[in-house]
Design an enzyme around this catalytic site. Structure first.
Site, PDB file in Angstrom:
ATOM      1  N   SER A 145       0.835  -1.197   0.000  1.00 37.10           N
ATOM      2  CA  SER A 145       0.000   0.000   0.000  1.00 37.10           C
ATOM      3  C   SER A 145       0.875   1.255   0.000  1.00 37.10           C
ATOM      4  CB  SER A 145      -0.955  -0.054   1.197  1.00 37.10           C
ATOM      5  OG  SER A 145      -1.998   0.882   1.060  1.00 37.10           O
ATOM      6  N   ASP A 223     -10.156  -5.770  -3.073  1.00 36.31           N
ATOM      7  CA  ASP A 223      -9.558  -4.671  -2.314  1.00 36.31           C
ATOM      8  C   ASP A 223     -10.471  -3.438  -2.427  1.00 36.31           C
ATOM      9  OD1 ASP A 223      -7.934  -2.468  -1.479  1.00 36.31           O
ATOM     10  OD2 ASP A 223      -6.123  -3.586  -2.000  1.00 36.31           O
ATOM     11  N   HIS A 256      -7.295  -6.081   1.006  1.00 36.80           N
ATOM     12  CA  HIS A 256      -6.125  -5.237   1.269  1.00 36.80           C
ATOM     13  C   HIS A 256      -5.367  -5.664   2.531  1.00 36.80           C
ATOM     14  CE1 HIS A 256      -4.067  -1.518   0.125  1.00 36.80           C
ATOM     15  NE2 HIS A 256      -4.018  -1.134   1.383  1.00 36.80           N
TER      16      HIS A 256
END
Length: 280
Positions: A145, A223, A256
């Site tokens: 991320s 995600d 995620h």
């Protein structure tokens, strides 16, 4: 000087929680380092974590060390920002402490301490290379991320420091997402031209990091940030236009979280081992 705060034996190696003083951030910084058994020097990977994380998230949740042991590769995981009294912060999760974005801030109130680009590329590497049996010539970087953004941009700008780079669910273009708009404006100011040095898609457009034979990205299709924040198609398009190899593996049903990372972390360690000369 590196201070060892705690030591644990795990997966046929040694995990250390460490602290040292950073000249870049002007604060103490924490990281973990796992080394396989043996004398070394070992090839190693630097992991950069995402928003809200400390050095502990990847260390406890990823399951990386069994894979690292198989390939004889050490793993380092630093904190994501400076912390402590007198260090600027913000109530939101996506700015301030825990959200350093791996840039050197030029704007108040962030400038004095938020120098995470310099910290990763200089202070951290100098500290760990001096304190542990690591091979600086066989070093890779990866992250998740915000940390995926950090890994990509730092590697593309420093192919002399890193021989391989991969990412999970990275922010590939801060120039084109709300997280990037907020953080880059706060840390670097309104001039979007100054952001390009911290945008992986823009860096590829500008020809940076051509020495890397491939960049590996894993992205979960479940995600919740995929469409609004991550946009892997942007870096794929830039790579295709530039004749570069960026492999994005889209994973059906994965989100995620660290459950996603833990599922495919072994693939990434093996992929880096091929490039760093770990045990295959």
């Amino acid at each position: 000087m590196v201070e060892t705060l705690a030591t644990h034996r795990t997966q046929g190696g040694t995990l250390r929680y460490c602290r040292h003083d950073s000249a870049s951030t002007g604060t103490p910084m924490r990281f973990t380092v796992w080394t396989p058994d043996g004398e070394g020097p070992f090839p190693y990977l630097v992991w950069l974590s995402g928003l809200t994380c400390t050095e502990d998230n990847f260390t406890t949740k990823s399951g990386v060390y069994a894979h690292a042991a198989r390939h004889g590769i050490a793993v380092v995981a630093p904190d994501t920002s400076p912390r402590g009294e007198g260090v600027a912060d913000d109530p939101a999760y996506d700015l301030g402490q825990g959200a350093g974005f791996y840039v050197d801030a030029t704007q108040a109130p962030w400038t004095p301490h938020f120098k995470m680009y310099s910290y990763i590329t200089r202070d951290l590497l100098e500290a760990i290379d001096g304190a542990f049996p690591l091979d600086a010539g066989r070093r890779g970087i990866f992250g998740h991320s915000m940390g995926g953004h950090g890994a990509l941009t730092i590697a593309l700008r420093n192919p002399d420091l890193f021989r391989s780079v991969s990412a999970f669910s990275p922010i590939v273009s801060p120039l084109n997402c709300p997280w990037g708009d907020k953080a880059m404006t706060a840390y670097l100011g309104q001039d979007r031209a100054a952001w390009r040095a911290h945008d992986a898609t823009a860096l590829i457009e500008d020809g940076a990091g051509a020495a890397f034979d491939e960049i590996l990205i894993d992205q979960g299709l479940a995600d919740s940030f995929l469409e609004s924040q991550l946009k892997p198609q942007l870096i794929e398009a830039a790579a295709a236009k530039a004749g570069r190899k960026v492999t994005v593996r889209r994973r059906e049903g994965y989100d995620h979280s660290y459950f996603f990372i833990a599922t495919f972390i072994g693939d990434h360690v093996a992929w880096h081992a091929e490039r760093l000369g770990g045990r295959l």
